[in-house]
Design an enzyme around this catalytic site. Structure first.
Site, PDB file in Angstrom:
ATOM      1  CG  ASP A  39     -10.926  10.183  -0.252  1.00  0.00           C
ATOM      2  OD1 ASP A  39     -10.780  11.328  -0.009  1.00  0.00           O
ATOM      3  OD2 ASP A  39     -10.043   8.992   0.734  1.00  0.00           O
TER       4      ASP A  39
ATOM      5  CG  MET B 202      -3.073   1.800  -2.360  1.00  0.00           C
ATOM      6  SD  MET B 202      -2.594   2.700  -1.264  1.00  0.00           S
ATOM      7  CE  MET B 202      -1.919   2.134   0.385  1.00  0.00           C
TER       8      MET B 202
ATOM      9  CE  LYS C  11      -5.141  11.313  -0.657  1.00  0.00           C
ATOM     10  NZ  LYS C  11      -5.021  11.013  -0.152  1.00  0.00           N
TER      11      LYS C  11
HETATM   12  N1  SAH Z   1      -8.929   2.696   3.501  1.00  0.00           N
HETATM   13  C1  SAH Z   1      -9.468   1.367   2.239  1.00  0.00           C
HETATM   14  C2  SAH Z   1      -8.140   1.830   2.016  1.00  0.00           C
HETATM   15  C3  SAH Z   1      -7.954   2.516   0.894  1.00  0.00           C
HETATM   16  S1  SAH Z   1      -6.270   2.410   0.494  1.00  0.00           S
HETATM   17  C4  SAH Z   1      -9.862   0.674   2.892  1.00  0.00           C
HETATM   18  O1  SAH Z   1     -10.298   0.065   4.659  1.00  0.00           O
HETATM   19  O2  SAH Z   1     -10.405  -0.410   2.172  1.00  0.00           O
HETATM   20  C5  SAH Z   1      -7.098   1.805  -1.521  1.00  0.00           C
HETATM   21  C6  SAH Z   1      -6.925   0.381  -1.671  1.00  0.00           C
HETATM   22  O3  SAH Z   1      -8.047  -0.281  -1.256  1.00  0.00           O
HETATM   23  C7  SAH Z   1      -7.122   0.270  -3.510  1.00  0.00           C
HETATM   24  O4  SAH Z   1      -5.330   0.373  -3.830  1.00  0.00           O
HETATM   25  C8  SAH Z   1      -7.148  -1.392  -3.719  1.00  0.00           C
HETATM   26  O5  SAH Z   1      -6.028  -1.946  -3.433  1.00  0.00           O
HETATM   27  C9  SAH Z   1      -8.828  -0.942  -1.661  1.00  0.00           C
HETATM   28  N2  SAH Z   1      -9.684  -0.432  -2.453  1.00  0.00           N
HETATM   29  C10 SAH Z   1     -10.472  -0.167  -2.036  1.00  0.00           C
HETATM   30  N3  SAH Z   1     -12.161  -0.179  -2.339  1.00  0.00           N
HETATM   31  C11 SAH Z   1     -11.201  -1.229  -2.986  1.00  0.00           C
HETATM   32  C12 SAH Z   1     -12.416  -1.896  -4.543  1.00  0.00           C
HETATM   33  N4  SAH Z   1     -14.213  -1.863  -3.882  1.00  0.00           N
HETATM   34  N5  SAH Z   1     -12.210  -3.885  -4.300  1.00  0.00           N
HETATM   35  C13 SAH Z   1     -10.600  -3.595  -4.714  1.00  0.00           C
HETATM   36  N6  SAH Z   1      -9.778  -3.244  -4.165  1.00  0.00           N
HETATM   37  C14 SAH Z   1     -10.112  -1.428  -2.883  1.00  0.00           C
END
Ligand code: SAH
Length: 511
Positions: free
Chosen positions: A35, A172, A57
């Site tokens: 991803d 998100m 995405k």
């Molecule tokens: N499965 C992922 C989340 C996916 S949804 C997890 O467990 O982290 C995607 C959202 O995750 C983004 O919109 C943001 O809110 C958060 N996110 C993912 N990586 C991030 C990062 N490095 N810093 C801050 N927020 C992050």
């Protein structure tokens, strides 16, 4: 037989936060499906010939629909082999990993889940915010902010959440932050509640904004923060004042160019990252195998016949390349029918990896020590020295003085790589020219000379950076070529000394 799918969490961004199980799954992968939020450096953990498929995405633009991703996983697994589905953070936290697992179960494909470090906890931690804390927060909720709360068709019950949970972690949510904040306040959460927004958490580019629930949306818009960002709402945010460890490291936020060979760069890059900088490697020297086939074949067969008394190495590169060449000829250490000597401990180590223990005692790994161990009169003795093209071998000269018959055989050259053969070089130059580098570091005169050569007509982008050199000789070259003295010259001429000098400089600049 059908293969297997591993639904693997890649962690939040910092490559060090991958799990052991995830790296093992990657190491055995035939296909990796990944991803947008997966750190691409982690793809290096997969075998070189594994297929890598990007299905990322964008926030508004879907490269591949979820159903297509599910179908792809099923199809690839049915071809046999091992498919790693690599997802940002944890695969089962807003990652749609559950849906993918359902599709696999339905298609009778075996799968395993490798949980990952979720950004929901890690990005907060890297901003100095524990999501629970005795006396401040006894509960925490992970909430999607993806839905538009104004539409009234959402699954998230904002009214209940607003006051029922101590810490709210919104994922998100940065795009809808104004509406979410209004909604929480309307539902009874205090407008003064502390909020932090962490963009690109756990990476060198992490940025954090804190404010009150009533003002956070405006502050975040002002600072220009956007996805991916984590929103943390609750009193725990106040702990950041004392616990902000990551962003307060000495070189935090600095983009530092590392100009050494790829092999040598890692030590400096690691030290810089530990100090909080983003290390950008721009290899200015590449070590390339180059030899004269006839000359080398003759030398090797003389070596096999026991015609040389000594085989001497003056660099690890020479060792590695010499043994690579032997291997290509279907030979190994048994062809070395001579005493073997190394100029330094690293070179001796390299020999050890190829199955050879040097014949000169390790306490005396210097050119002098080495010469002492050899006969004062070497007339009639033949010596083989595999070396770099154009290298000046002081050692060989001395051996000739003593009457030895010295064959210096070129096995490699050290020269600037071209942009075509080094994607890293191309990327480094792009960032340098684009003004994305704060400090350029140099650990040798040749890296200054080569970088200036690589930049061609326009060295302005380099002149605009702060320049840091490992010692006075490198500094003199930089001054000559750039027309000004470097900003930082290390007092102790080692990698650690260079990083220390950068830290001191940053400290003085900052205050
Ligand atoms: N499965 C992922 C989340 C996916 S949804 C997890 O467990 O982290 C995607 C959202 O995750 C983004 O919109 C943001 O809110 C958060 N996110 C993912 N990586 C991030 C990062 N490095 N810093 C801050 N927020 C992050």
């Amino acid at each position: 037989m059908s293969g297997r799918v591993f639904l693997v969490g890649a962690g939040p961004g910092d490559p060090g936060l991958i799990t052991v199980a995830a790296s093992e799954a990657l190491a055995r992968a035939d296909v990796v499906v990944y991803d947008r939020l997966v750190n691409e450096r982690l793809l290096d953990l997969a075998p070189e010939d594994a297929e890598r498929i990007y299905v990322g995405k964008q926030p508004d633009r879907h490269t591949m629909k979820q159903e297509e991703i599910n179908a792809l996983l099923v199809a690839r697994a049915k071809q046999g082999g091992s498919v790693v589905r690599l997802k940002g953070g944890d695969p089962f936290v807003f990652g749609r990993g559950g849906e993918e697992a359902q599709a696999l179960a339905e298609a009778d494909v075996r799968f395993e889940v490798v949980p990952g470090v979720t950004s929901a906890i890690a990005a907060a931690a890297y901003a100095g915010i524990p999501v629970t804390h005795r006396g401040l927060a006894a509960s925490v909720a992970f909430v999607t902010g993806h839905e538009d709360p104004a539409k009234g068709e959402q699954d998230v019950d904002w009214e209940k959440l607003a006051t029922a949970v101590d810490t709210l972690v919104l994922m998100m949510g940065v795009g809808q932050l104004d509406r979410i904040a209004e909604r929480l306040i309307a539902a009874g959460r205090s407008a003064d509640t502390a909020v932090a927004v962490v963009e690109w958490g756990t990476l060198p580019r992490q940025r954090t904004v804190t404010a009150k629930l009533s003002t956070i949306a405006a502050q975040v818009a002002d600072a220009g923060l956007s996805s991916p960002a984590l929103v943390v709402v609750g009193d725990v945010v106040g702990l950041r004042d004392t616990l902000n460890w990551f962003e307060s490291r000495p070189l935090y936020g600095q983009r530092v160019l590392v100009t050494r060979t790829r092999q040598q760069a890692s030590e400096l890059s690691r030290a810089l990252s530990e100090a909080g900088a983003e290390a950008i490697e721009l290899p200015t020297i590449a070590i390339k195998e180059r030899y004269d086939e006839t000359q080398l074949t003759a030398a090797v067969s003389a070596l096999k016949d026991g015609l040389y008394s000594w085989l001497i190495f003056t660099s690890t590169n020479a060792v590695d390349i010499f043994f690579d060449v032997l291997e290509k000829k279907c030979l190994d250490a048994r062809s070395v029918r001579a005493s073997v000597a190394a100029i330094g401990p690293a070179t001796a180590q390299a020999l050890k990896r190829h199955g050879i223990t040097v014949d000169v005692s390790p306490e005396r790994y210097t050119a002098e020590g080495l010469l002492d161990a050899l006969d004062a009169d070497m007339s009639g003795q033949r010596v083989l020295v595999p070396c770099a093209e154009g290298a000046r071998a002081v050692l060989a000269d001395e051996l000739k003085e003593r009457g030895a018959d010295v064959d210096e055989v070129t096995v490699y050259v050290a020269e600037p790589p071209s942009e075509d053969e080094s994607p890293e070089l191309a990327e480094g130059l792009r960032r340098l020219r684009g003004g994305e580098i704060d400090v350029a570091t140099f650990a040798s005169s040749s890296s200054v000379t080569n970088l200036v050569g690589l930049l061609g007509d326009d060295i302005e982008p380099l002149k605009r950076c702060r320049i840091a050199c490992i010692g006075p000789i490198t500094a003199a070259t930089a001054e000559e070529l750039l027309g000004r003295a470097p900003d930082v010259v290390a007092e102790e001429h080692t990698i650690a000394g260079l990083v220390r000098a950068l830290e001191l400089f940053a400290g003085n600049e900052g205050g």
